[in-house]
Motif scaffolding. Structure first.
Motif, short mmCIF file in Angstrom:
data_model
loop_
_atom_site.label_atom_id
_atom_site.label_comp_id
_atom_site.label_asym_id
_atom_site.label_seq_id
_atom_site.Cartn_x
_atom_site.Cartn_y
_atom_site.Cartn_z
N PHE A 235 0.83 -1.22 0.00
CA PHE A 235 0.00 0.00 0.00
C PHE A 235 0.86 1.26 0.00
CE2 PHE A 235 -3.32 -2.95 0.96
CZ PHE A 235 -4.47 -2.36 0.44
N ALA A 236 2.06 1.19 0.56
CA ALA A 236 2.93 2.36 0.51
C ALA A 236 3.38 2.65 -0.91
CB ALA A 236 4.15 2.14 1.41
N VAL A 237 3.55 1.60 -1.72
CA VAL A 237 3.96 1.78 -3.10
C VAL A 237 2.76 1.99 -4.01
CG1 VAL A 237 5.13 0.70 -5.07
CG2 VAL A 237 6.07 0.44 -2.75
N GLY A 238 1.77 1.10 -3.93
CA GLY A 238 0.65 1.14 -4.86
C GLY A 238 -0.41 2.17 -4.52
N GLY A 239 -0.58 2.49 -3.23
CA GLY A 239 -1.65 3.41 -2.83
C GLY A 239 -1.49 4.81 -3.39
N PRO A 240 -0.39 5.52 -3.08
CA PRO A 240 -0.22 6.88 -3.62
C PRO A 240 -0.20 6.91 -5.14
CG PRO A 240 1.31 6.47 -1.81
CD PRO A 240 0.68 5.15 -2.13
N LEU A 241 0.45 5.91 -5.76
CA LEU A 241 0.47 5.88 -7.22
C LEU A 241 -0.94 5.76 -7.78
CD1 LEU A 241 3.54 3.59 -8.06
CD2 LEU A 241 3.35 6.06 -8.36
N GLY A 242 -1.77 4.91 -7.15
CA GLY A 242 -3.14 4.73 -7.63
C GLY A 242 -3.98 5.98 -7.49
N VAL A 243 -3.85 6.67 -6.36
CA VAL A 243 -4.63 7.89 -6.13
C VAL A 243 -4.23 8.98 -7.12
CG1 VAL A 243 -5.08 9.75 -4.50
CG2 VAL A 243 -5.05 7.39 -3.70
N ILE A 244 -2.93 9.19 -7.29
CA ILE A 244 -2.47 10.25 -8.19
C ILE A 244 -2.81 9.92 -9.64
CG2 ILE A 244 -0.43 11.47 -9.03
CD1 ILE A 244 0.82 11.03 -6.26
N SER A 245 -2.61 8.66 -10.04
CA SER A 245 -2.91 8.27 -11.42
C SER A 245 -4.39 8.40 -11.73
CB SER A 245 -2.46 6.83 -11.67
OG SER A 245 -1.07 6.71 -11.59
N GLY A 246 -5.24 7.96 -10.80
CA GLY A 246 -6.67 8.03 -11.04
C GLY A 246 -7.21 9.45 -11.03
N PHE A 247 -6.60 10.32 -10.23
CA PHE A 247 -7.13 11.68 -10.10
C PHE A 247 -6.64 12.59 -11.22
CE2 PHE A 247 -7.47 15.94 -8.26
CZ PHE A 247 -8.77 15.90 -7.76
N TYR A 248 -5.34 12.48 -11.57
CA TYR A 248 -4.78 13.40 -12.55
C TYR A 248 -4.70 12.83 -13.95
CZ TYR A 248 -3.41 16.37 -8.64
OH TYR A 248 -3.43 17.18 -7.54
N ARG A 249 -4.66 11.47 -14.05
CA ARG A 249 -4.55 10.80 -15.34
C ARG A 249 -3.35 11.35 -16.12
NH1 ARG A 249 -9.54 8.39 -16.31
NH2 ARG A 249 -8.37 7.15 -17.83
#
Length: 596
Positions: free
Chosen positions: A107-121
């Motif tokens: 979650f430390a690796v995948g969580g922030p990446l997922g939030v930023i990728s999904g929000f900013y694309r």
């Protein structure tokens, strides 16, 4: 390694409840409470291992090899004379720590990446997606073996690597969850109102991510314990590091001499994985609900108000008195229906009219017993044909729906199951309520399809919903609603999704069927043209209340309530002709006004 499937991205949900409410709601579930007890016992026993045993987990006494259970060794000794209880307790530390490390890293690796990728694309999403695909293409077991050989034989190192390898699953889940809510209009409205991206993520995005993340975390934990046990079973890891996998390896070697050695580590692993998974489901369910627990949605308010069901007049099919429908909200109950009273006589068509949000559909669903679980329904009296609807359990309501009360929904295509043919969806209710054989129900269904004006009943009977038009689907639903000869038909905006020509045909069909079967009918609508075509009497709703009830002709000729007059004035029928409109293009001939 078996890949963990990301949990399904949820629909946008309300903010998560507070910690105290979440804990109380979770503990109300007996399964969740039992799982929590199991996990607490495992954690406490592992952390307090020195208090339960005097043996070190790697202490080998050759004279105690395969010793049976005794006061010295409560669970016996293994193949090299080590105390089984000691290794079981200390092995729990290894498994719990390994599972926790895998979750934290994933979650430390995948969580922030997922939030930023999904929000900013954009480019960041493309780059993150490429990196994730590369990680997923790497053989996980081989990477862990290489790292353990190059860095350390410690199983915790392997769990850190496993967390990195499982981060793409977390990334994809969170990214999908963020995208699902990012497209909602209220998120755009929050940004337009001046809220920064960080605040929008915190208030609107993260609450949606929490629930599926809980499920994913339990899956990562279970896989980590299993893979760690597999590595230890193969003889990897430090010799001094007790683990359940190493115990299974020793037990497998001595399976014929001491089969009980398999039971203890196997039971510990199974109980821990099962308890964590079930507890994750319970927490997810608690996170997905509103702040207050759901209440019984069919509860009587008072026994002394209202006449008893036995006193129902013979000509009254449905009697509703003092109906209230509320939903729990953080700031107090939201009352959507407040003190509604209405009656429907046998063979009468009652129009329930009002603007969107006035409580029309909620009133109809209260009669049908189809409100959500968190709805609180109370009434002084709610009877159908002399039967108390509030006193019925689910089984009695199921027997009544379809046979006693039919329902025509608003959206025809979304109320037909795309996985089954039209014929199956018509035949099954008749077989259930009327006790007909399959052939008898088929014959009756074909007759009904013909009766509702479908030109080729046999073809429609064999078709799937996507193979017929919207108007034909509405006719199918009407046929299904009257197939079991109900005494009351509730139609919720049955012509909204249809064009004007089909609307007229459907209204004529419903009126003729109503007269043919002498059914009572509640027509939920906001269209006074529909009311004029089919209704005998009209009840006007506003803000969850009935503001006027009168015969249809009286409503149009002399409405008694100002709101009714406002609704009638808002229609275009009979309005004045617009004046001439000048063409912007400067044409010589003006555009003539048209009658609305």
């Amino acid at each position: 390694m078996t890949a963990v499937e990301p949990a399904a991205a949820p629909e946008p949900s309300p903010p998560a409840p507070g910690r105290d409410h979440l804990l109380r709601r979770t503990l109300r579930d007996p399964v969740a409470a039992g799982c929590l007890v199991v996990l607490v016992l495992v954690v406490v026993a592992s952390l307090a291992a020195p208090l339960f045993t005097d043996y070190a987990p790697d202490l080998s006494i050759m004279g105690d090899t395969l010793a049976p259970a005794s006061g010295t060794h409560p669970l016996g000794a293994d193949g090299v004379g080590r105390d089984v209880l000691s290794r079981l307790l200390y092995g729990g530390r290894t498994s719990l720590l390994g599972g926790t490390l895998a979750i934290l890293v994933a979650f430390a690796v995948g969580g922030p990446l997922g939030v930023i990728s999904g929000f900013y694309r954009g480019w960041f999403d493309a780059a993150a997606g490429w990196i994730v695909n590369v990680i997923m293409a790497v053989p996980a077991i081989i990477v862990m073996l290489v790292v353990m050989a190059a860095v350390s034989q410690d199983l915790n190192v392997a769990m850190i690597v496993l967390g990195v390898i499982m981060a793409p699953m977390v990334f994809r889940l969170i990214r999908a969850s963020v995208i699902a809510v990012r497209e909602e209009l209220y998120v755009d409205a929050a940004r337009v109102s001046g809220l920064g991206d960080g605040r929008v993520m915190r208030r609107h995005i993260l609450p949606v991510v929490v629930a599926p993340s809980v499920i994913q975390a339990t899956q990562v934990f279970a896989v980590a314990i299993g893979i760690q046990a597999g590595l230890a079973f193969l003889g990897l890891g430090k010799a001094s590091q007790a683990s359940w996998g190493a115990m299974l390896s020793d037990a497998f070697t001595n399976i014929y001499n001491a089969p009980m050695l398999l039971v203890w580590p196997g039971a510990a692993m199974g109980l821990t994985i099962l308890a964590s998974s079930l507890l994750g489901n319970a927490v997810r369910d608690a996170l997905g609900t509103t702040e207050r627990p759901a209440v019984n949605k069919r509860r009587k308010r008072g026994a002394r108000t209202g006449a008893p069901a036995a006193d129902t007049p013979a000509d009254r099919l449905l009697i509703v008195e003092g109906l209230r429908v509320g939903y729990p909200r953080p700031g107090g109950d939201k009352m959507v229906v407040d003190g509604v009273g209405l009656t429907v006589a046998r063979g009468e068509v009652l129009g329930l009219v009002g603007e969107s949000g006035s409580g029309k559909s909620q009133t109809a669903f209260s009669v049908l017993g189809l409100l959500p679980d968190d709805a609180e329904v109370t009434a002084d009296r709610l009877t159908f044909d002399g039967q108390d609807l509030l006193g019925m359990d689910t089984a009695a309501l199921n027997r009544l729906r379809g046979h006693g009360i039919g329902y025509v929904p608003q959206e025809p295509m979304s109320n037909l199951d795309p996985c089954f043919r039209i014929g199956f969806q018509l035949v099954e209710p008749m077989r259930t309520h009327l006790g007909l054989s399959r052939s008898e129900a088929r014959t009756r269904a074909l007759g009904l399809l013909e009766r509702v004006g479908i030109p080729d009943p046999e073809r429609v009977f064999r078709s799937y919903p996507h193979q017929i038009s919207g108007g034909m689907a509405q006719r199918v639903l009407i046929a299904g609603a009257v197939s079991c000869a109900p005494r009351l038909l509730i139609a919720d905006e049955p012509t909204t999704a249809l064009d004007v020509t089909v609307q007229a045909e459907v209204l004529d069909l419903m009126r003729s069927l109503q007269q043919e079967h002498d059914m009572g009918m509640i027509l939920v609508t906001h269209d006074f043209g529909v009311v004029a075509d089919i209704c005998d009497r009209v009840a006007v709703m506003r803000g969850g209340r009935i503001v006027e009830t009168a015969p249809m002709r009286q409503i149009f000729a002399a409405p008694g309530h100002p709101y009714t007059r406002t609704l009638l004035d808002s229609t275009l029928d009979g309005g004045p002709v617009r004046g001439e409109l000048s063409a912007d293009s400067g044409a010589d001939e003006p555009l003539k006004g048209a009658t609305s």
